[in-house]
Enzyme design. Structure first.
Site, PDB file in Angstrom:
ATOM      1  N   ASP A  35      -1.526   4.280   8.410  1.00  0.00           N
ATOM      2  CA  ASP A  35      -2.582   3.315   8.060  1.00  0.00           C
ATOM      3  C   ASP A  35      -2.045   1.892   8.092  1.00  0.00           C
ATOM      4  OD1 ASP A  35      -4.671   4.995   7.708  1.00  0.00           O
ATOM      5  OD2 ASP A  35      -4.663   4.959   5.523  1.00  0.00           O
ATOM      6  N   LYS A  57      -7.360   1.090   8.934  1.00  0.00           N
ATOM      7  CA  LYS A  57      -8.618   1.426   8.289  1.00  0.00           C
ATOM      8  C   LYS A  57      -9.037   0.391   7.249  1.00  0.00           C
ATOM      9  CE  LYS A  57     -10.648   5.014   7.760  1.00  0.00           C
ATOM     10  NZ  LYS A  57     -11.498   4.684   8.887  1.00  0.00           N
ATOM     11  N   MET A 169     -10.362  -2.589  -4.106  1.00  0.00           N
ATOM     12  CA  MET A 169     -11.335  -3.080  -3.113  1.00  0.00           C
ATOM     13  C   MET A 169     -12.449  -3.907  -3.773  1.00  0.00           C
ATOM     14  SD  MET A 169     -11.511   0.393  -0.831  1.00  0.00           S
ATOM     15  CE  MET A 169     -11.232   1.514  -2.187  1.00  0.00           C
TER      16      MET A 169
HETATM   17  N1  SAH Z   1      -4.500   4.913  -1.716  1.00  0.00           N
HETATM   18  C1  SAH Z   1      -4.242   3.554  -2.135  1.00  0.00           C
HETATM   19  C2  SAH Z   1      -5.503   2.741  -2.248  1.00  0.00           C
HETATM   20  C3  SAH Z   1      -6.273   2.606  -0.940  1.00  0.00           C
HETATM   21  S1  SAH Z   1      -7.706   1.618  -1.088  1.00  0.00           S
HETATM   22  C4  SAH Z   1      -3.446   3.565  -3.458  1.00  0.00           C
HETATM   23  O1  SAH Z   1      -3.312   4.614  -4.083  1.00  0.00           O
HETATM   24  O2  SAH Z   1      -2.948   2.511  -3.846  1.00  0.00           O
HETATM   25  C5  SAH Z   1      -7.082   0.041  -0.636  1.00  0.00           C
HETATM   26  C6  SAH Z   1      -7.129  -0.891  -1.812  1.00  0.00           C
HETATM   27  O3  SAH Z   1      -6.018  -0.655  -2.671  1.00  0.00           O
HETATM   28  C7  SAH Z   1      -7.011  -2.354  -1.442  1.00  0.00           C
HETATM   29  O4  SAH Z   1      -8.243  -2.885  -1.021  1.00  0.00           O
HETATM   30  C8  SAH Z   1      -6.569  -2.937  -2.763  1.00  0.00           C
HETATM   31  O5  SAH Z   1      -7.634  -3.016  -3.671  1.00  0.00           O
HETATM   32  C9  SAH Z   1      -5.620  -1.867  -3.272  1.00  0.00           C
HETATM   33  N2  SAH Z   1      -4.221  -2.148  -2.907  1.00  0.00           N
HETATM   34  C10 SAH Z   1      -3.414  -1.360  -2.158  1.00  0.00           C
HETATM   35  N3  SAH Z   1      -2.189  -1.909  -2.050  1.00  0.00           N
HETATM   36  C11 SAH Z   1      -2.212  -3.064  -2.748  1.00  0.00           C
HETATM   37  C12 SAH Z   1      -1.250  -4.081  -3.034  1.00  0.00           C
HETATM   38  N4  SAH Z   1       0.006  -4.025  -2.574  1.00  0.00           N
HETATM   39  N5  SAH Z   1      -1.628  -5.135  -3.795  1.00  0.00           N
HETATM   40  C13 SAH Z   1      -2.884  -5.218  -4.288  1.00  0.00           C
HETATM   41  N6  SAH Z   1      -3.829  -4.281  -4.058  1.00  0.00           N
HETATM   42  C14 SAH Z   1      -3.511  -3.216  -3.304  1.00  0.00           C
END
Ligand code: SAH
Length: 245
Positions: A35, A57, A169
């Site tokens: 991803d 994505k 998100m």
């Molecule tokens: N599976 C992932 C989340 C995927 S959805 C997890 O468990 O973290 C994607 C969202 O995750 C982004 O839009 C944001 O809201 C958050 N996100 C993921 N990585 C991030 C980061 N390094 N800093 C801030 N928000 C993050």
């Protein structure tokens, strides 16, 4: 033996937050579908002769349709390749990992899951925020600000829960989220913050309150954290250099 796909969580950003198990499985992979949110540093564990396929994505941008990703996984798995699906954070936390596992299992493919550190705890921690500090929160609730139509959030229940709210998100809908929380009775003075690119060198944050938080200048990926625990946020303060004696 049934063909196998390994669904791996790459952690929140900093490649050192990848688990040992994930690093080992990446080293054994023939094909890796990755991803956009995954740090390129995580690919250091992939063999040089393995095939790496980028399947972005990110919300709102051009991305590979989910059905196509599932088709590719199936194709390689049926060729008896060692297939890894690498996702940001934890694959089962807002990562569509559940949908992919379901689709693969329906086709007779075995799915192994290697969990990752989700952004929801690691990103606040990067700022020193303990999401369940028991003097300030009864727990933590993970929600998405980007809900499927008809799956709106019960804002009053969220406010009543007196848990820390971690919103994935949520940047695009920030104004609406903040006003829904206020309308549901949350105090406008409740601490709230945005953390973008958490755990990476490019990390950027803004700490304010429910009444004053603005998303201007942020592009994401970002988390919104709302609750009294946000008072622990250590925001870098420029300290003037000591003068030589
Ligand atoms: N599976 C992932 C989340 C995927 S959805 C997890 O468990 O973290 C994607 C969202 O995750 C982004 O839009 C944001 O809201 C958050 N996100 C993921 N990585 C991030 C980061 N390094 N800093 C801030 N928000 C993050």
């Amino acid at each position: 033996m049934r063909p196998l796909v390994t669904l791996i969580g790459a952690g929140p950003g900093d490649p050192e937050l990848l688990t040992l198990k994930a690093a080992r499985a990446l080293g054994a992979a023939d094909v890796v579908l990755v991803d956009e949110l995954v740090s390129r540093g995580c690919l250091a564990h992939v063999r040089s002769d393995a095939r790496v396929i980028e399947v972005g994505k990110r919300g709102g941008c051009k991305s590979t349709p989910q059905a196509f990703i599932e088709k590719l996984l199936l194709l390689y798995a049926k060729e008896k390749k060692n297939v890894v699906r690498l996702k940001g954070g934890d694959p089962f936390v807002f990562g569509r990992g559940g949908e992919e596992a379901e689709a693969l299992r329906a086709q007779g493919i075995e799915v192994e899951v290697i969990p990752g550190i989700t952004a929801g705890t690691a990103v606040p921690a990067a700022l020193g925020i303990p999401v369940t500090h028991r003097d300030y929160a009864r727990g933590v609730t993970f929600v998405t600000g980007h809900t499927k139509e008809g799956m709106g959030l019960d804002w009053q229940a969220l406010v009543r829960s007196r848990t820390t709210l971690v919103i994935y998100m949520g940047l695009k809908g920030l104004e609406r989220i903040l006003s829904c929380l206020k309308a549901a009775g949350m105090d406008a003075a409740t601490p709230a913050c945005i953390i973008e690119n958490g755990t990476l060198h490019s990390q950027k944050q803004r700490v304010a309150t429910l009444g004053t938080l603005s998303g201007d200048g942020f592009a994401g990926p970002a988390l919104i954290v709302v609750g009294d625990v946000v008072r622990f946020a250590r925001v870098a303060v420029a300290v003037p250099e000591a003068k030589a004696a």
